[in-house]
Design a protein around this motif. Sequence first.
Motif, mmCIF file in Angstrom:
data_model
loop_
_atom_site.group_PDB
_atom_site.id
_atom_site.type_symbol
_atom_site.label_atom_id
_atom_site.label_comp_id
_atom_site.label_asym_id
_atom_site.label_seq_id
_atom_site.Cartn_x
_atom_site.Cartn_y
_atom_site.Cartn_z
ATOM 1 N N GLN A 160 -1.571 -0.413 -5.803
ATOM 2 C CA GLN A 160 -1.758 -0.543 -4.354
ATOM 3 C C GLN A 160 -1.298 -1.909 -3.849
ATOM 4 O O GLN A 160 -1.113 -2.089 -2.639
ATOM 5 C CB GLN A 160 -3.246 -0.368 -3.999
ATOM 6 N N GLY B 292 0.811 -1.216 0.000
ATOM 7 C CA GLY B 292 0.000 0.000 0.000
ATOM 8 C C GLY B 292 0.841 1.262 0.000
ATOM 9 O O GLY B 292 0.313 2.358 0.146
ATOM 10 N N GLY B 293 2.150 1.113 -0.200
ATOM 11 C CA GLY B 293 3.033 2.273 -0.205
ATOM 12 C C GLY B 293 3.049 3.015 -1.530
ATOM 13 O O GLY B 293 3.663 4.064 -1.640
ATOM 14 N N PHE B 294 2.374 2.453 -2.528
ATOM 15 C CA PHE B 294 2.152 3.170 -3.786
ATOM 16 C C PHE B 294 0.647 3.228 -4.046
ATOM 17 O O PHE B 294 -0.091 2.329 -3.662
ATOM 18 C CB PHE B 294 2.817 2.449 -4.964
ATOM 19 N N GLY B 295 0.241 4.279 -4.706
ATOM 20 C CA GLY B 295 -1.161 4.390 -5.097
ATOM 21 C C GLY B 295 -1.932 5.380 -4.252
ATOM 22 O O GLY B 295 -3.113 5.619 -4.478
ATOM 23 N N GLN B 296 -1.240 5.972 -3.264
ATOM 24 C CA GLN B 296 -1.941 6.851 -2.333
ATOM 25 C C GLN B 296 -2.450 8.119 -3.009
ATOM 26 O O GLN B 296 -3.545 8.591 -2.718
ATOM 27 C CB GLN B 296 -1.022 7.227 -1.156
ATOM 28 N N GLU C 220 5.322 9.255 -2.539
ATOM 29 C CA GLU C 220 4.584 8.291 -1.730
ATOM 30 C C GLU C 220 5.540 7.475 -0.847
ATOM 31 O O GLU C 220 6.752 7.527 -1.023
ATOM 32 C CB GLU C 220 3.735 7.393 -2.643
ATOM 33 N N GLU C 221 4.949 6.734 0.063
ATOM 34 C CA GLU C 221 5.732 6.050 1.099
ATOM 35 C C GLU C 221 6.863 5.176 0.543
ATOM 36 O O GLU C 221 7.980 5.185 1.066
ATOM 37 C CB GLU C 221 4.775 5.196 1.942
ATOM 38 N N PHE C 222 6.593 4.430 -0.525
ATOM 39 C CA PHE C 222 7.619 3.530 -1.065
ATOM 40 C C PHE C 222 8.628 4.240 -1.962
ATOM 41 O O PHE C 222 9.606 3.636 -2.398
ATOM 42 C CB PHE C 222 6.968 2.390 -1.859
ATOM 43 N N TYR D 93 1.708 5.333 -13.956
ATOM 44 C CA TYR D 93 1.589 6.074 -12.703
ATOM 45 C C TYR D 93 2.681 7.135 -12.703
ATOM 46 O O TYR D 93 3.849 6.815 -12.941
ATOM 47 C CB TYR D 93 1.768 5.107 -11.526
#
Lengths: 175, 376
Positions: B203, A153-157, B235-237, B227
């Motif tokens: 996701q 879930g770390g991508f797509g936010q 983002e987080e990653f 994307y």
Amino acid sequence: MRRSRRVATLLFSGTCLVSLAACEEAADLRVFADVQDCMTQHDENTCMQQFAQARDQHGKEAPRYAEKATCEELYGEGKCVPANAASGGTQSWFMPALAGFMLARALGGPTAQPVYTDRSGYAYVGGRSWGAYQAQGRGGALARTPDAGTSRGGFGQTASRSSGSNGSSSLSSGS
Amino acid sequence: MRRVAGTARPDWAARVEALGFDFHTIDSAPYWDESAHYEFSLAEVEAVEDAADELHKRCLDAVEHVVRKNLFGKLAIGETGRCLVRETWERGDPTLYGRFDFAFDGNGPPKLLEYNADTPTSLFEASVIQWQWLEDRFPGADQFNSLHEGLVERWREIVGAGSGWNSLHFACVTPHAEDEGTTRYLMATALEAGVSTKLLGMQQIGWNGRVFVDHEDDVIERLFKLYPWEWLLREEFGQYLHASSLGLIEPAWKMVLSNKGLLPLLWELFPDHPNLLQAEFEPPPADIPHVKKPLLGREGANVSIVRDGAPLASADGPYGAEGFVYQVYQPLPEFAGNHAVVGAWMVGDKCRGMGLREDASPITRNTSRFVPHLFR
């Protein structure tokens, strides 16, 4: 400047589990959408009986999800239906709709099996696990069980952030 | 170049759906619109093709310039982004595709509005759906469209370069009919070129501390992502992209080209180039009609057209925090009240096709209708 006659399609057909080219020769490996479809290859009795078996299995073994959205993320919009509250509990569940069935003999097993297609068109037989989703406990209830140490879930936010008043639920990534 | 009003095929919806085109209507308004088409001459098509081929080269010059002169600050590209751009540029990581948007009415040179170099959509409709329309309606006419063969050939080149590209994950936001349609189409072209592919949602991508993994815990070594780079990085990653050896299409260096800061950079490098409009990082004097565009924006959002010091048209949206660029206003040609923008598709380093979008508004949005074309 003109190109070849061949036009690609997005339909990676989920109706055949073997390679598409081999589909015709492998009638037994076919997924049948319903009894009528089955009767193009087999007799009515066989088809009725096998479909009933698959439907039974579907009721017992279909993957279940607590959230409709989770189910639809895997199987596609409008492809998930409420599951019957089997044990009388108050929790409601969602499961993918039956996309078709496979004959027992094709699978080498005792009963015919339900087939589901995911949102990409890939077909899956029975209540087999898909992705990180694995069956847990009785009654086919499913829970997400990622490998320890893997975060998701770390991508797509950014895309899932609401884009406001225009009614669309996710921001377009395209341009 | 002219717009020809006509009638749609009576069974058009069934025809295009048979090819898997399930986003022909957006919010109950037509997106695919074959009630008209655009007709070009060969010379006009060649003007578009030549402009795209030329501008792509100038764009590569601009990337080199940004990397050498360390101009990332102007483009609001942060530390991780800089490293990735440098690394992928110096290594020559391959590009698959992109789309130039031109203001072009058939006369004079096409003028560059922007380069959708990172996450262009409307590809499936340009490659497959408008071709089917041509064969059904005007089998004797021609169309600037060798996109499908171009993509298959390009995948073969990428695989042939021999750096693990023969196996590829494809990711986009799900559920999203348009993005998924585009991604699945690209996946089909890769499959045709012998690449093995696997699709997943953005996701669903996982990080296990060393590498990125898919929803089945298989390692993702090479990824096509529909994307935007700037979203990945924030983002987080995003922080793991550098440490992982993940190879991506489009490569990180494309973020220099999808950034609207490209426009003033190109003007600075190639002033008065026939295919460029003057563009600056600072707003021009009020009496110069201009278009204000966010550095990082998409689908026309947060774009405004300013004339006589007042906005002529503007589109709202969530972008603009990183700053804006200002481009001299070049009105889109208007046909029967429709503003048309010409999209020129690049596959690798070659222009392989064209797709037109039109809108009642002078700003092209994600809902702007796709209208097929032909040439004679």
